[in-house]
Design an enzyme around this catalytic site. Structure first.
Site, PDB file in Angstrom:
ATOM      1  CE  LYS A  58      -9.875   6.524  -9.922  1.00  0.00           C
ATOM      2  NZ  LYS A  58      -9.805   7.123 -11.270  1.00  0.00           N
ATOM      3  CG  HIS A  91      -2.019   0.935   1.144  1.00  0.00           C
ATOM      4  ND1 HIS A  91      -1.873   2.278   1.345  1.00  0.00           N
ATOM      5  CD2 HIS A  91      -3.308   0.732   0.826  1.00  0.00           C
ATOM      6  CE1 HIS A  91      -3.041   2.860   1.179  1.00  0.00           C
ATOM      7  NE2 HIS A  91      -3.924   1.946   0.868  1.00  0.00           N
TER       8      HIS A  91
END
Length: 876
Positions: A543, A138
């Site tokens: 998104k 990440h």
């Protein structure tokens, strides 16, 4: 104030005081007074007084003071996190109830027995569960491994001071140790100067296994076994491993040119080295303990002429583990043929351990067998010789480009110009063809050579070391067939799960027809040899369309896939690509699993665990154990007690909410010409790309919002506390439903439909963390005047979202039903507020002065990013 509030505040106060001592030792009393003044200013500001004064004191900091001030508040937040994590696992009084995480499985099993499930069926179902947690790297996991280990040691000292019978000298010793550890953390640079490589990220993942999961798994299994025995009188079999682990670290090359075939090979070898090393430590301990002479005939036959048969058998295993570790280490630098005694098959590891276990039970020494030996066996079944199964992930466009190069070379035309039917016809024919597709003298371009090299590494690696081949941005049946053909051409002769990842709204809506088409193709079922795995993308769909429409599209896609696979009599495995934040599908795992469509969790569940959430959920053994309990109980419950399907009225209203939500979301994000520029100016998005946070670039390619990866998109809004991607669209969708007089129906859905309740709960959580005043402070420092009205409009929408959720839940305050969570948020705000205001100041200075990388301003900016990420407990 609840008991947890008081204890938490005590611990935070103590850790803060010790950090203050450390800061005073380095910078003097006057500097510590300045920090304290800023902290008190932030606290007063939360009560509505000193905003201008606080901003002024931060803006007046000299360049030399920026970094230490940022570091001070960053460390305060990390220490608050440690205290909070410890509160979740601290020693309880006999009279206090055990935490929910400890009770959840025993209570569920008792309920299932009361509802008529037989003891045998429960034991069988629990043993058969297949839960796989896929650890991913990440870019926003900003804490360094060195510091994480120091933080773990601080947590251990908090545990030590919880003992009631400590003498004054012992308590003083604990405080001295805490003071030293906090000083060590303070004097350790918290930010990496260079980006981690994919191999660094993989090592970080292995460290979580070594320091936490290695202990947590056998403890978790022991308690699951006890819960099963209490409810049914039956035990979990030795071969049961309901929870296993996979990884994307070193296998996820989507948008990351740094993950090459060579990197994947190196990470696979490192995993084998690490696994052998961990088992060696276990076997050394066992050999020291198992000094008994009495043994079964089977064990004696394996041990030969030895007075200590258990030690003799374990010594043989130890030699093979040592050979495996040495070979894996040597292979990292040069291709080395494996000696005969290298372990290749998990049975080679399990057989000697099982032999010892069964012998001890046969000879009346079950109490010895059920100790560390059983723990080692549980690890061997769960982690195997390869520790984690490595997934490979690549973008569908890379496979299409490779196929185009191949068909063009063969004079068949350009694959990318063919329609879907032409592609399927060609791929199906070639998959059934015995001759190779590629001539030996074919010279591919660098990109195609890399795709083929990855497929060759897959062919060379042991099947048990690999998970799935995930195709991101999949949209058609040919995307799956193209990968199957490339694998076949590279010599992959065993079946490998090739998994389409459906990410956009349109692709989610089309997921059912794509899978149906595949299942009806000749030869496809034979290549499947196991469940049909499909990955649901949460980040990019949110998104693309906002969380209202994305959540409903994900739900409907899963329903359709369940239906199709049932019709086709194929087992389905859904793989959930969730992030750590609500905008990327994150949230409490237990509630999320129980809110899945009925039939979608049929004893199987696969999900990603994101970098920064791995540390919070699995970084300490006791907390890891709690989260493993939650996964196990939730998947068992969703399998045996699935939620009811939504009524037609709920579906219709959800369709309307999704349509209104996506329209409202896209009106802001896509249709407002000022939006992209506002995002770039009001958040640290531009700066995030420069920070050495992860091995993967922040953008897929040049362009607007659609080219941004989901993580920096969420990260930017989280840093400024607007949290826009997690709620935008809901405020309009819910308001319109209320205007249409559907408030009662919304209340019914929240009451009776786990899917909708979970959505509203996660929305409430993110709105409680959002802060319009903080977002305004960024606008005032960073945004050009003509863009300020857009910021004001977005904050109005945030206020509308808060009002409509309060109306729906009937509360006067967000999270009023969860005082502990509210307390955690309040506690952090005192340290977060100065960091936000400081970050806005740093961004203004950075943009005004065009600062160099590595300058004090840039370093302080990095620290502020890390501190806010730590304080909000989720980032991107």
């Amino acid at each position: 104030m609840t008991d947890i509030d008081a204890r938490l505040r005590e611990d935070v106060h103590l850790l803060g005081e010790l950090l203050g001592n450390t800061i005073r030792d380095q910078y003097g009393e006057a500097f510590l007074d300045k920090i304290e003044q800023i902290r008190k200013g932030a606290k007063a500001d939360r009560r509505g007084s000193m905003d201008a004064e606080l901003s002024a004191s931060l803006n007046q900091l000299s360049e030399d003071e920026l970094l230490p001030v940022a570091r001070a508040f960053n460390q305060f937040l990390n220490l608050a996190n440690i205290a909070e994590q410890y509160q979740l696992i601290h020693r309880r009084e006999e009279t206090q109830a055990a935490p929910f995480e400890s009770r959840v499985l025993p209570e569920l099993l008792a309920r299932l027995r009361n509802e008529g499930h037989s003891a045998e069926s429960l034991a069988r179902q629990l043993a058969r569960l297949e839960i796989e947690l896929v650890l991913t790297a990440h870019p926003t996991e900003v804490a360094r491994r060195t510091l994480i280990q120091k933080y773990d040691a601080i947590a251990a000292q908090l545990a030590a001071q919880d003992h009631r019978d400590l003498t004054t000298a012992e308590r003083e010793q604990i405080h001295n140790t805490l003071q030293r550890l906090i000083a060590e953390a303070w004097h350790t640079e918290e930010i990496r100067r260079t980006r981690p490589t994919p191999v660094d990220e993989a090592k970080w993942g292995f460290a979580v296994i070594e320091h936490s999961l290695w202990q947590a798994i056998p403890h978790h299994m022991r308690k699951a076994d006890q819960a099963l025995f209490a409810a049914t009188g039956l035990r979990l079999p030795l071969e049961a491993a309901p929870i296993r682990f996979a990884s994307w670290m070193g296998g996820d090359r989507d948008g990351n040119p740094n993950v090459t075939a060579a990197v994947t090979r190196e990470v696979l070898l490192l995993a084998r080295w690490m696994a052998a090393d961990l088992y060696l430590r276990d076997v050394d301990h066992l050999a020291a303990e198992l000094s008994m002479q009495q043994a079964s005939d089977a064990l004696k036959a394996r041990a030969g002429d030895s007075a200590e048969p258990y030690r003799a058998v374990l010594k043989q295993l130890r030699e093979r583990l040592r050979a495996t570790r040495n070979w894996a280490h040597a292979s990292l630098t040069a291709t080395t043929p494996a000696p005969a005694d290298v372990l290749h098959n998990n049975r080679d590891l399990l057989d000697p351990l099982e032999l010892c276990f069964n012998s001890l039970h046969e000879c009346g020494m079950g109490v010895i067998a059920d100790g560390p030996l059983l723990d080692c066996l549980r690890r061997a079944v769960t982690f195997g010789l390869f520790l984690v199964r490595l997934d490979v992930r690549q973008d569908s466009s890379r496979h299409s480009a490779a196929m185009t190069e191949i068909t063009d070379y063969l004079g068949l035309g350009k694959y990318e110009e063919w329609d879907e039917e032409q592609r399927i016809s060609f791929l199906t024919r070639e998959l059934q063809n015995r001759r190779p597709l590629l001539p030996a003298h074919f010279k591919p371009s660098a990109d195609t050579a890399e795709v083929l090299a990855t497929c060759k590494e897959i062919a060379a690696a042991p099947g048990a070391s690999l998970g799935s081949y995930v195709i991101s941005m999949a949209g058609a049946a040919s995307d799956v067939l193209a990968v199957q053909l490339l694998l076949k051409e590279s010599g992959v002769l065993r079946p490998m799960r090739v998994v389409p990842l459906f990410e956009t709204l349109a692709d989610l809506d089309n997921a059912g027809p794509v899978i149906e088409r595949l299942l009806l193709l000749p030869g496809y079922r034979a290549r499947l040899q196991g469940p049909q795995e499909v990955m649901i993308g949460y980040s990019d769909s949110a998104k693309d369309a906002g969380t209202t429409a994305a959540a409903w599209a994900q739900y409907r896609a899963q329903e359709r896939l369940v239906e199709i696979c049932r019709e086709q009599q194929v087992e389905l495995l859904l793989f959930h690509g969730r992030g750590g934040t609500v905008g990327r599908g994150g949230g409490p795992a237990h509630a999320a699993i129980l809110s899945q469509p009925p039939g979608s969790v049929a004893g199987r569940f696969r999900t990603t665990e994101q970098g920064e959430m791995i540390r919070f959920k699995f970084g300490l053994p006791d907390i890891a154990e709690q989260n493993l309990n939650l996964y196990l109980a939730a998947v068992l419950e969703a399998t045996l007690l699935p939620p009811p399907p939504p009524t037609p009225e709920w579906r219709h209203l959800m369709d309307e909410l999704a349509a209104d939500g996506v329209a409202a979301y896209r009106a802001v994000v896509r249709e407002n010409p000022q939006f992209v520029e506002y995002f770039r100016q009001s958040t640290p998005e531009q700066e995030l790309g420069r920070l050495p946070l992860g091995s993967r670039p922040a953008k897929r390619r040049a362009g607007g919002i659609e080219s941004l990866r989901a993580i920096p998109w969420i990260f930017g809004w989280t840093q400024t506390r607007l949290m826009l991607p997690a709620w935008l669209g809901w405020e309009t969708a819910l308001s319109k439903a209320l205007e249409r007089g559907e408030g009662e129906l919304l209340g019914q859905m929240r009451e009776q439909w786990p899917f909708f309740r979970t959505r509203i709960d996660m929305l409430e959580m993110v709105l409680a963390k959002a802060d319009a005043d903080i977002a305004l402070s960024y606008d005032e420092r960073l945004v050009e005047p003509d863009l300020l009205p857009l910021g004001a409009h977005l904050r109005d929408l945030l206020s509308q979202a808060c009002s409509v959720v309060l109306g729906l839940t009937g509360q006067s305050q967000l999270l009023a039903h969860s005082p502990d969570t509210l307390e955690f948020i309040r506690l952090r705000n005192t340290y977060l507020d100065p960091l936000h205001l400081l970050q806005a100041e740093l961004l203004a200075r950075s943009r005004r002065q065009n600062v160099e990388q590595g300058s004090p301003v840039e370093q302080a900016l990095l620290v502020s990013v890390a501190g806010i990420a730590a304080g909000l407990r989720n980032t991107g």
